[in-house]
Design an enzyme around this catalytic site. Structure first.
Site, mmCIF file in Angstrom:
data_model
loop_
_atom_site.group_PDB
_atom_site.id
_atom_site.type_symbol
_atom_site.label_atom_id
_atom_site.label_comp_id
_atom_site.label_asym_id
_atom_site.label_seq_id
_atom_site.Cartn_x
_atom_site.Cartn_y
_atom_site.Cartn_z
ATOM 1 N N GLY A 46 0.843 -1.195 0.000
ATOM 2 C CA GLY A 46 0.000 0.000 0.000
ATOM 3 C C GLY A 46 0.872 1.236 0.000
ATOM 4 C CG LEU A 95 6.823 1.058 1.570
ATOM 5 C CD1 LEU A 95 6.308 1.295 0.157
ATOM 6 C CD2 LEU A 95 7.964 0.043 1.567
ATOM 7 C CG HIS A 136 -0.840 1.504 7.218
ATOM 8 N ND1 HIS A 136 0.078 1.051 8.144
ATOM 9 C CD2 HIS A 136 -0.146 2.283 6.348
ATOM 10 C CE1 HIS A 136 1.272 1.556 7.845
ATOM 11 N NE2 HIS A 136 1.175 2.299 6.760
ATOM 12 C CD GLU A 137 -1.089 2.487 2.629
ATOM 13 O OE1 GLU A 137 -0.577 3.619 2.522
ATOM 14 O OE2 GLU A 137 -0.447 1.493 3.005
ATOM 15 C CG HIS A 140 0.237 7.107 5.222
ATOM 16 N ND1 HIS A 140 1.396 7.537 5.843
ATOM 17 C CD2 HIS A 140 0.394 5.773 5.046
ATOM 18 C CE1 HIS A 140 2.205 6.499 6.032
ATOM 19 N NE2 HIS A 140 1.618 5.405 5.563
HETATM 20 NI NI NI Z 1 2.460 3.466 5.614
#
Ligand code: NI
Length: 172
Positions: A46, A95, A136-137, A140
């Site tokens: 992702g 990441l 999770h994405e 962000h």
């Molecule tokens: Ni992330």
């Protein structure tokens, strides 16, 4: 096709609330394709636009295990419209938080409304790993990292290590 540089924490863009996309046009479609190239190259499952320094509400995901079962998901302006009472715990990584992993508790299933790459309104019921990845994405897009869900003691330890690694990279 382009692989974009990925921002790592701590970085002010990763802490910024991303703007809604007004129009799903070629610029957004190119961004989503570049984000997928970047995600597959990393590799990851992702990626959110702020991670490639674009503060707009765009995320891409693919939980397929091999190149043959690639099933990319592209979402613009995603919104959670329902979440299960039941929770799930997954060991998450990111990441933008390289080499660190931690258990995070989130709703086990979520229903998400979003626009696809053509601008069409879509709905998906995400369960299991996909439910974790989409939450999770989407975090962000609100300037939230998975380490914001864990104890401040552990979070600060991870952030200190990431900052030290950045300084060392600059000095070398
Ligand atoms: Ni992330």
């Amino acid at each position: 096709m382009s692989v974009l540089p990925i921002l790592t924490a701590p970085d002010p863009i990763l802490k910024t609330k991303a703007k809604r996309v007004e129009l799903v046009d070629d610029r957004i479609r190119t961004l989503m394709n570049d984000m997928l190239d970047t995600m597959y190259d990393a590799p990851g499952i992702g990626l959110a636009a702020p991670q490639v320094a674009v503060s707009e509400r765009v995320i891409v995901m693919d939980i397929g295990r091999t190149e043959e079962d690639r099933e990319p998901l592209r979402m613009v302006n995603p919104e959670i419209v329902w979440a299960s009472d039941e929770d799930n715990t997954y060991e998450e990584g990111c990441l933008s938080v390289p080499s660190h992993y931690s258990d995070v508790v989130r709703p086990k299933s979520v229903k998400v409304h979003y626009l696809d790459e053509t601008g069409a309104a879509k709905e998906v019921l995400a369960e299991g790993l996909l439910a974790t990845v989409v939450q999770h994405e989407m975090d962000h897009l609100d300037g939230i990292l998975f380490i914001d869900h864990i104890s401040s003691l552990k979070r600060n330890m991870i952030l200190r290590k990431l900052l030290k690694a950045k300084k060392e990279a600059l000095e070398s």
